[in-house]
Each structure stands twice: as C-alpha cells, then as structure tokens.
Write a protein that holds these residues in place. Structure first.
Motif, PDB file in Angstrom:
ATOM      1  N   PRO A  83      42.651  32.888  22.554  1.00  0.00           N
ATOM      2  CA  PRO A  83      41.646  33.575  23.093  1.00  0.00           C
ATOM      3  C   PRO A  83      41.027  32.548  24.121  1.00  0.00           C
ATOM      4  CG  PRO A  83      41.727  33.482  20.443  1.00  0.00           C
ATOM      5  CD  PRO A  83      43.172  32.492  21.326  1.00  0.00           C
ATOM      6  N   GLN A  84      40.782  31.146  24.259  1.00  0.00           N
ATOM      7  CA  GLN A  84      40.727  30.244  25.438  1.00  0.00           C
ATOM      8  C   GLN A  84      41.001  30.493  26.447  1.00  0.00           C
ATOM      9  OE1 GLN A  84      41.771  28.993  22.272  1.00  0.00           O
ATOM     10  NE2 GLN A  84      40.253  28.279  20.588  1.00  0.00           N
ATOM     11  N   ALA A  85      42.363  30.989  26.137  1.00  0.00           N
ATOM     12  CA  ALA A  85      43.131  30.916  27.503  1.00  0.00           C
ATOM     13  C   ALA A  85      42.656  33.027  28.103  1.00  0.00           C
ATOM     14  CB  ALA A  85      44.724  30.917  27.792  1.00  0.00           C
ATOM     15  N   MET A  86      42.401  33.670  27.405  1.00  0.00           N
ATOM     16  CA  MET A  86      42.083  34.688  27.441  1.00  0.00           C
ATOM     17  C   MET A  86      40.873  35.166  28.129  1.00  0.00           C
ATOM     18  SD  MET A  86      42.712  37.951  28.183  1.00  0.00           S
ATOM     19  CE  MET A  86      44.816  37.883  27.272  1.00  0.00           C
ATOM     20  N   THR A  87      39.546  34.183  27.761  1.00  0.00           N
ATOM     21  CA  THR A  87      38.379  33.743  28.437  1.00  0.00           C
ATOM     22  C   THR A  87      38.375  33.808  29.567  1.00  0.00           C
ATOM     23  OG1 THR A  87      37.513  33.607  25.879  1.00  0.00           O
ATOM     24  CG2 THR A  87      36.800  32.944  27.786  1.00  0.00           C
ATOM     25  N   VAL A  88      39.700  32.269  29.977  1.00  0.00           N
ATOM     26  CA  VAL A  88      39.272  32.664  31.255  1.00  0.00           C
ATOM     27  C   VAL A  88      40.377  33.294  32.527  1.00  0.00           C
ATOM     28  CG1 VAL A  88      40.663  30.292  32.918  1.00  0.00           C
ATOM     29  CG2 VAL A  88      39.452  29.682  30.855  1.00  0.00           C
ATOM     30  N   VAL A  89      40.892  34.226  31.345  1.00  0.00           N
ATOM     31  CA  VAL A  89      41.541  35.584  32.307  1.00  0.00           C
ATOM     32  C   VAL A  89      40.171  36.628  32.881  1.00  0.00           C
ATOM     33  CG1 VAL A  89      43.280  37.270  32.566  1.00  0.00           C
ATOM     34  CG2 VAL A  89      44.131  35.249  31.265  1.00  0.00           C
ATOM     35  N   LEU A  90      39.499  36.747  31.414  1.00  0.00           N
ATOM     36  CA  LEU A  90      38.925  37.538  31.622  1.00  0.00           C
ATOM     37  C   LEU A  90      37.795  37.335  32.986  1.00  0.00           C
ATOM     38  CD1 LEU A  90      38.246  39.066  27.903  1.00  0.00           C
ATOM     39  CD2 LEU A  90      39.868  40.115  29.946  1.00  0.00           C
ATOM     40  N   LYS A  91      37.242  35.925  33.211  1.00  0.00           N
ATOM     41  CA  LYS A  91      36.525  36.097  33.787  1.00  0.00           C
ATOM     42  C   LYS A  91      37.007  35.938  34.961  1.00  0.00           C
ATOM     43  CE  LYS A  91      33.144  31.534  34.797  1.00  0.00           C
ATOM     44  NZ  LYS A  91      33.793  30.910  36.021  1.00  0.00           N
ATOM     45  N   ASN A  92      37.780  35.666  35.767  1.00  0.00           N
ATOM     46  CA  ASN A  92      38.637  35.635  36.731  1.00  0.00           C
ATOM     47  C   ASN A  92      38.632  37.059  37.384  1.00  0.00           C
ATOM     48  OD1 ASN A  92      38.290  32.544  37.348  1.00  0.00           O
ATOM     49  ND2 ASN A  92      41.093  32.705  36.210  1.00  0.00           N
ATOM     50  N   LEU A  93      39.642  37.633  36.129  1.00  0.00           N
ATOM     51  CA  LEU A  93      39.499  39.462  36.657  1.00  0.00           C
ATOM     52  C   LEU A  93      37.926  39.783  37.127  1.00  0.00           C
ATOM     53  CD1 LEU A  93      42.136  40.226  34.498  1.00  0.00           C
ATOM     54  CD2 LEU A  93      42.405  39.949  36.631  1.00  0.00           C
ATOM     55  N   GLU A  94      37.134  39.827  36.152  1.00  0.00           N
ATOM     56  CA  GLU A  94      35.540  39.962  36.024  1.00  0.00           C
ATOM     57  C   GLU A  94      35.011  39.568  37.454  1.00  0.00           C
ATOM     58  OE1 GLU A  94      32.139  41.160  33.439  1.00  0.00           O
ATOM     59  OE2 GLU A  94      33.091  39.128  33.170  1.00  0.00           O
ATOM     60  N   GLU A  95      35.049  38.571  38.269  1.00  0.00           N
ATOM     61  CA  GLU A  95      34.962  37.728  38.712  1.00  0.00           C
ATOM     62  C   GLU A  95      35.721  38.998  39.986  1.00  0.00           C
ATOM     63  OE1 GLU A  95      35.782  33.493  39.244  1.00  0.00           O
ATOM     64  OE2 GLU A  95      33.507  33.366  37.955  1.00  0.00           O
ATOM     65  N   ARG A  96      36.634  39.245  39.641  1.00  0.00           N
ATOM     66  CA  ARG A  96      36.681  39.707  40.754  1.00  0.00           C
ATOM     67  C   ARG A  96      37.295  41.075  41.493  1.00  0.00           C
ATOM     68  NH1 ARG A  96      43.278  38.307  41.751  1.00  0.00           N
ATOM     69  NH2 ARG A  96      43.302  39.544  42.649  1.00  0.00           N
ATOM     70  N   GLY A  97      35.854  41.363  40.108  1.00  0.00           N
ATOM     71  CA  GLY A  97      35.390  43.146  40.417  1.00  0.00           C
ATOM     72  C   GLY A  97      37.093  43.812  39.940  1.00  0.00           C
ATOM     73  N   LEU A  98      38.152  43.336  38.665  1.00  0.00           N
ATOM     74  CA  LEU A  98      39.244  43.857  38.422  1.00  0.00           C
ATOM     75  C   LEU A  98      39.131  44.644  37.326  1.00  0.00           C
ATOM     76  CD1 LEU A  98      42.194  41.832  39.688  1.00  0.00           C
ATOM     77  CD2 LEU A  98      40.992  43.805  41.056  1.00  0.00           C
ATOM     78  N   ILE A  99      37.904  43.818  36.312  1.00  0.00           N
ATOM     79  CA  ILE A  99      37.856  44.487  35.307  1.00  0.00           C
ATOM     80  C   ILE A  99      35.838  44.875  34.878  1.00  0.00           C
ATOM     81  CG2 ILE A  99      39.706  43.765  34.017  1.00  0.00           C
ATOM     82  CD1 ILE A  99      38.250  41.804  32.634  1.00  0.00           C
ATOM     83  N   GLU A 100      35.270  45.547  33.852  1.00  0.00           N
ATOM     84  CA  GLU A 100      34.217  45.272  34.804  1.00  0.00           C
ATOM     85  C   GLU A 100      33.690  44.988  32.250  1.00  0.00           C
ATOM     86  OE1 GLU A 100      32.520  48.954  35.622  1.00  0.00           O
ATOM     87  OE2 GLU A 100      33.464  49.893  34.278  1.00  0.00           O
ATOM     88  N   ARG A 101      33.137  44.556  31.927  1.00  0.00           N
ATOM     89  CA  ARG A 101      33.050  43.989  30.455  1.00  0.00           C
ATOM     90  C   ARG A 101      31.083  45.303  30.349  1.00  0.00           C
ATOM     91  NH1 ARG A 101      34.959  38.630  28.439  1.00  0.00           N
ATOM     92  NH2 ARG A 101      35.922  40.009  26.428  1.00  0.00           N
TER      93      ARG A 101
END
Length: 147
Positions: A63-81
């Motif tokens: 889960p910790q690794a996924m948090t980093v991946v999601l943060k990076n993807l969100e900052e790049r505008g590739l996902i939204e939460r």
C-alpha cells in the motif's frame, strides 16, 4: 551447500522475471510511464473507482508503494481521486483522458512483449505454464513458515 545449483529453479524464475521487467520498462518508457505506473493504469482501466488498497493488491505492491505511484500519477493529471459517496475515508480512483491516452500508448508496445511470450507456447503449454507457476507460488508459501 544444501542443493546443487543445477537443481535450483529460483534463479531461472528470477532471470525470466528480470527479462520481463526490463522489456516492459523499455516498452512503457516512451509513454512516460514506469512499469508500476503502467500496471496501475492498466488495473484502473478495468476497475474504475477502485480504492488504493485494492489497486495495491491488484498490482502486487505494498500500500505504501501504491500511495507513491498514485501521487505521481495524480500530479501528472493521469488519474483523478475523489471521496467515495458512502465511505468518506476511501478515495475512488479513475483514469483521466490523459491517463487513458498514456495507457493506450504504453500498452500498444507492452502487448508486443506479451504476444512474443505467448507465441512461444501452444495454448496447452500456456495453461500448463500457468499451473506450474501457481504451484511454485504455493510451494514457496508452504515453505515460508518453516523459515
């Protein structure tokens, strides 16, 4: 030594894994993605709204690794939460149009690797290989408590 080198399968499995990861890294890099980011976008495409914890399980990371991946993807505008409508502590995750475009660009190249692997085996051999790999995972799980 407790077991001769030519009887140890772990090195063969690791070599295949490293070759696969290196090839996938090269495949998804032109789309601006890492393999974990690609795997996350791939999982999201089939599971819109999935939670970060469920994504971590689907992508076989912590889960910790996924948090980093999601943060990076969100900052790049590739996902939204956004907060789940009923469970305010759960964030739903979805691809954006930019995320879908990045996934499609990466997958176009990554699927070449998957087809190359599949092409080496008949349908029956692929079924057998999956079964054998599953047995490896099960054997490892059985042996781990003994350590």
């Amino acid at each position: 030594m407790g077991m001769p080198a030519d009887e140890r399968l772990g090195l063969d499995i690791k070599r295949a894994e490293q070759a696969l990861i290196a090839a996938k890294q090269a495949a998804v890099r032109p789309a601006g993605l890492t393999v974990p980011q690609y795997a996350t976008l791939f999982a999201l495409a089939d599971n819109p709204g999935i939670s970060g914890a469920a994504l971590a399980r689907a992508c076989l990371v912590t889960p910790q690794a996924m948090t980093v991946v999601l943060k990076n993807l969100e900052e790049r505008g590739l996902i939204e939460r956004s907060p789940h409508p009923w469970h305010r502590n759960v964030l739903e995750t979805r691809l954006t149009e930019a995320g879908r475009a990045a996934l499609e660009a990466a997958d176009e190249r990554a699927v070449v690797i998957e087809r190359a692997i599949a092409g080496e085996f008949s349908v029956e051999e692929r079924v057998q290989l999956r079964g054998l790999l599953t047995r490896c995972v099960e054997a490892i799980a059985r042996a781990t408590p003994e350590l």
